[in-house]
Design an enzyme around this catalytic site. Structure first.
Site, PDB file in Angstrom:
ATOM      1  N   CYS A 286      -2.083   8.997   2.472  1.00 43.16           N
ATOM      2  CA  CYS A 286      -1.771   8.387   1.181  1.00 43.16           C
ATOM      3  C   CYS A 286      -2.859   8.691   0.161  1.00 43.16           C
ATOM      4  O   CYS A 286      -2.593   8.894  -1.007  1.00 43.16           O
ATOM      5  CB  CYS A 286      -1.599   6.896   1.335  1.00 43.16           C
ATOM      6  SG  CYS A 286      -2.984   6.131   2.171  1.00 43.16           S
TER       7      CYS A 286
ATOM      8  N   GLU B 102       4.039  12.949  -5.046  1.00 40.45           N
ATOM      9  CA  GLU B 102       3.369  12.954  -3.754  1.00 40.45           C
ATOM     10  C   GLU B 102       4.161  13.861  -2.807  1.00 40.45           C
ATOM     11  O   GLU B 102       5.324  13.581  -2.497  1.00 40.45           O
ATOM     12  CB  GLU B 102       3.304  11.536  -3.187  1.00 40.45           C
ATOM     13  CG  GLU B 102       2.538  11.467  -1.892  1.00 40.45           C
ATOM     14  CD  GLU B 102       2.543  10.071  -1.277  1.00 40.45           C
ATOM     15  OE1 GLU B 102       3.634   9.506  -1.113  1.00 40.45           O
ATOM     16  OE2 GLU B 102       1.460   9.562  -0.963  1.00 40.45           O
TER      17      GLU B 102
ATOM     18  N   GLU C 242       0.881  -1.175   0.000  1.00 41.74           N
ATOM     19  CA  GLU C 242       0.000   0.000   0.000  1.00 41.74           C
ATOM     20  C   GLU C 242       0.910   1.214   0.000  1.00 41.74           C
ATOM     21  O   GLU C 242       1.483   1.560   1.035  1.00 41.74           O
ATOM     22  CB  GLU C 242      -0.872   0.014   1.261  1.00 41.74           C
ATOM     23  CG  GLU C 242      -1.792  -1.173   1.398  1.00 41.74           C
ATOM     24  CD  GLU C 242      -3.034  -1.046   0.533  1.00 41.74           C
ATOM     25  OE1 GLU C 242      -3.154  -0.081  -0.243  1.00 41.74           O
ATOM     26  OE2 GLU C 242      -3.878  -1.948   0.631  1.00 41.74           O
TER      27      GLU C 242
HETATM   28  P1  NAD Z   1       8.413   4.696   4.954  1.00 42.86           P
HETATM   29  O1  NAD Z   1       8.417   3.868   3.734  1.00 42.86           O
HETATM   30  O2  NAD Z   1       9.563   5.560   5.217  1.00 42.86           O
HETATM   31  O3  NAD Z   1       8.272   3.782   6.255  1.00 42.86           O
HETATM   32  C1  NAD Z   1       7.212   2.864   6.393  1.00 42.86           C
HETATM   33  C2  NAD Z   1       7.675   1.727   7.278  1.00 42.86           C
HETATM   34  O4  NAD Z   1       8.711   1.003   6.621  1.00 42.86           O
HETATM   35  C3  NAD Z   1       8.247   2.165   8.615  1.00 42.86           C
HETATM   36  O5  NAD Z   1       7.845   1.277   9.632  1.00 42.86           O
HETATM   37  C4  NAD Z   1       9.743   2.055   8.375  1.00 42.86           C
HETATM   38  O6  NAD Z   1      10.472   1.843   9.564  1.00 42.86           O
HETATM   39  C5  NAD Z   1       9.807   0.846   7.486  1.00 42.86           C
HETATM   40  N1  NAD Z   1      11.035   0.749   6.683  1.00 42.86           N
HETATM   41  C6  NAD Z   1      11.815   1.761   6.220  1.00 42.86           C
HETATM   42  N2  NAD Z   1      12.862   1.255   5.542  1.00 42.86           N
HETATM   43  C7  NAD Z   1      12.744  -0.086   5.567  1.00 42.86           C
HETATM   44  C8  NAD Z   1      13.507  -1.163   5.027  1.00 42.86           C
HETATM   45  N3  NAD Z   1      14.638  -0.951   4.335  1.00 42.86           N
HETATM   46  N4  NAD Z   1      13.083  -2.425   5.217  1.00 42.86           N
HETATM   47  C9  NAD Z   1      11.951  -2.660   5.911  1.00 42.86           C
HETATM   48  N5  NAD Z   1      11.201  -1.693   6.466  1.00 42.86           N
HETATM   49  C10 NAD Z   1      11.580  -0.419   6.286  1.00 42.86           C
HETATM   50  O7  NAD Z   1       7.055   5.512   4.890  1.00 42.86           O
HETATM   51  P2  NAD Z   1       6.552   6.623   5.906  1.00 42.86           P
HETATM   52  O8  NAD Z   1       7.375   7.846   5.677  1.00 42.86           O
HETATM   53  O9  NAD Z   1       6.468   6.055   7.267  1.00 42.86           O
HETATM   54  O10 NAD Z   1       5.059   6.858   5.388  1.00 42.86           O
HETATM   55  C11 NAD Z   1       4.772   7.723   4.352  1.00 42.86           C
HETATM   56  C12 NAD Z   1       4.458   6.963   3.092  1.00 42.86           C
HETATM   57  O11 NAD Z   1       3.497   5.947   3.334  1.00 42.86           O
HETATM   58  C13 NAD Z   1       3.835   7.826   2.025  1.00 42.86           C
HETATM   59  O12 NAD Z   1       4.432   7.585   0.783  1.00 42.86           O
HETATM   60  C14 NAD Z   1       2.372   7.406   1.993  1.00 42.86           C
HETATM   61  O13 NAD Z   1       1.725   7.630   0.799  1.00 42.86           O
HETATM   62  C15 NAD Z   1       2.466   5.980   2.345  1.00 42.86           C
HETATM   63  N6  NAD Z   1       1.216   5.487   2.922  1.00 42.86           N
HETATM   64  C16 NAD Z   1       0.397   4.693   2.159  1.00 42.86           C
HETATM   65  C17 NAD Z   1      -0.812   4.242   2.652  1.00 42.86           C
HETATM   66  C18 NAD Z   1      -1.714   3.360   1.825  1.00 42.86           C
HETATM   67  O14 NAD Z   1      -2.584   2.714   2.381  1.00 42.86           O
HETATM   68  N7  NAD Z   1      -1.554   3.296   0.520  1.00 42.86           N
HETATM   69  C19 NAD Z   1      -1.206   4.584   3.934  1.00 42.86           C
HETATM   70  C20 NAD Z   1      -0.361   5.380   4.697  1.00 42.86           C
HETATM   71  C21 NAD Z   1       0.858   5.820   4.170  1.00 42.86           C
END
Ligand code: NAD
Length: 485
Positions: A290, A387, A256
């Site tokens: 998102c 975004e 997602e």
């Molecule tokens: P992010 O990708 O930085 O982090 C998300 C999660 O992934 C965190 O728990 C982080 O610790 C983990 N993570 C980071 N690097 C990783 C790796 N190398 N391996 C495994 N896990 C890792 O995202 P964010 O900044 O927390 O959230 C913002 C983003 O999330 C935006 O792009 C937004 O659009 C998206 N989002 C999407 C939805 C949806 O349902 N489509 C909902 C909420 C947020």
């Protein structure tokens, strides 16, 4: 009578096998209140060894009490969790508000949604059926839905409670045992949820929480061969990394990711009805959503009218501490503030229509940003394509239906779309033509609706969460063919 929430969980621990423990080496991550920059907690910084223990505990739960429970028993546990969440709604909302800067009433709505997920999936647990399939004479065929086993859940900071609810709720209902890695920016309500689930009688190991950094705990979970399904919500860049890591074990992944969701406003639309949705879908959670509607496409004949009315609303928007529950809170972190400010320094080619105001008494250390309304017809502009994940909307004119669809579908994303028109034929025609996982007509849900399947196409990801689709995704289908003559 509500339980004192803080007695149910250890904010600096991990929750593994039904016990609160310290991360290996007692390492921690500092958590600040984005409304004032003050340090409010140190959450565990789990590493590969902690993840190993969590996956082992989940696998044991799958073989033990949880795996052997009936669907009806699992449903009852989830319903009990939902009841406890509802009793703790105010505490959960306050915790979320100080952790991620979400205005109190929005944080409260998330806590209520978390309870709704438990109710929905608790009620659905024993309604997940297989099929019988007509086949050759003398052979009966049926399908059964089995849990994957151990499911990994890596979630972001913007809607922690809702995403825990939809992801872990569906997985537990289907009989999986979960390992949850919350965001390093927002771990507190995920930990509180584990405390509530424990109190509600969820067997040890059915839910494990390993807070920590993405490239440590997150990466260890994504590449773990004992994880049978991964559910990731977050950024495109991390989604790509996780899908690549999971591919080593051929682990199925639900992604997602982000979006650049449009709302299309036609000249026959009910503008009084549309206006609140047009703006709210862009500024909810300070645009860190998102499914935020960051592009508003408006038919030329009413373009200036819509832009003026949106601009009026923007001028009245106030930003301030989450606990004051104004229109917008701060952004989640200094990093997110720098990202959004960076975009706002590149507006050349677009016109600024209006911006909101930061409350004069907003604390110095908070990550506040004024919401900004932009307009222009350069649909390839960075701010109309990427975004931003902040309170910034771009209003773009279109001439007719084809032009509107071309612009709407003209980004690599496809999460949500909205259509505002009274023309019934156009409503359905465009619903089919728009590239999106959800289309709202004469309303806009910003991903809302526990019951509504949600997910993207293109770079917005794949797989569906919410509703029954999430339950199906949390199972694997087995076909049984029995020759009886
Ligand atoms: P992010 O990708 O930085 O982090 C998300 C999660 O992934 C965190 O728990 C982080 O610790 C983990 N993570 C980071 N690097 C990783 C790796 N190398 N391996 C495994 N896990 C890792 O995202 P964010 O900044 O927390 O959230 C913002 C983003 O999330 C935006 O792009 C937004 O659009 C998206 N989002 C999407 C939805 C949806 O349902 N489509 C909902 C909420 C947020």
């Amino acid at each position: 009578m509500a339980l004192p929430l803080n007695e149910l969980f250890d904010s600096s621990g991990s929750f593994i096998g039904g016990r609160w423990t310290r991360a290996e080496g007692n390492r921690s991550v500092t958590i600040e209140n984005p409304s004032n920059g003050e340090i409010i907690a140190r959450i565990a910084r789990c590493g590969p060894d902690d993840v190993e223990r969590a996956v082992t505990a989940a696998a044991a739960a799958g073989l033990g009490a949880w795996g052997q429970s009936t669907a009806a028993e699992r449903g009852r546990v989830l319903l009990r969790i939902g009841t406890l969440v509802l009793e703790a709604v105010d505490d959960l909302a306050t915790l979320e508000a100080i952790d991620v800067g979400k205005p109190l009433s929005q944080a409260r709505a998330d806590a209520v949604a978390l309870a709704r997920y438990m109710e929905f999936y608790g009620g659905a647990a024993d309604k997940l059926h297989g099929q019988t399939i007509p086949y050759q004479s003398g052979i009966s065929v049926c399908t059964i839905r089995e849990p994957h086993g151990v499911t990994g859940h890596i979630i972001p900071w913007n809607y922690p409670m809702q995403i825990v609810g939809r992801s872990v709720g569906a997985a537990l209902a289907a009989g999986n045992a979960c390992v949850l890695k919350p965001s390093e920016e927002a771990g507190l309500t995920a930990l509180a949820f584990a405390g509530l689930a424990d109190r509600a009688g969820l067997p040890a190991g059915a839910l494990n929480v390993v807070p920590g950094l993405g490239n440590e705990a997150g990466a260890a979970l994504a590449r773990h061969p004992g994880v049978n399904h991964l559910s990731f919500t977050g950024s495109l860049a991390t989604g790509r990394t996780i899908q690549a890591a999971a591919s080593r074990n051929v682990t199925p992944v639900t992604l997602e990711l982000g979006g650049k969701s449009p709302q299309l406003v036609f000249e026959d639309a009910d503008l009084d009805a549309a206006l609140p949705f047009l703006v709210n879908a862009g500024i909810q959670n300070a645009g860190q959503t998102c499914s935020a509607s960051s592009r508003i496409l408006v038919q030329e004949s009413i373009f200036h009218q819509v832009l003026d009315r949106m601009a009026n609303r923007y001028r009245g928007l106030t930003v301030g501490p989450a606990i004051r529950d104004l229109d917008l809170g701060p952004l989640v972190s200094a990093r997110q503030h720098a990202i959004v400010t960076g975009y706002l320094s590149q507006t050349t080619g677009l016109d600024e229509a209006a911006r909101g105001t930061i409350a004069t008494d907003a604390p110095e250390g908070g990550h506040y940003i004024e919401p900004v309304l932009l307009s222009g017809d350069d649909v390839r502009h960075r701010l109309a394509q990427e975004e931003i994940f902040g309170p910034v909307q771009v209003v773009i004119p279109f001439s007719d239906e084809d032009h509107a669809v071309e612009i709407a579908n003209g980004t690599p994303y496809g999460l949500v779309a909205g259509i505002w028109t009274r023309d019934g034929g156009r409503q359905l025609r465009l619903s089919r033509r728009l590239k999106a996982g959800q289309v709202f007509v004469n309303t806009y849900g910003a991903g809302g609706g526990v019951e509504l399947p949600f997910g993207g196409v293109g770079l917005s990801g794949h797989g569906r969460e919410k509703g029954f689709e999430a339950l199906y995704g949390m199972t694997q289908l087995k076909t049984i063919a029995l020759h009886h003559g």
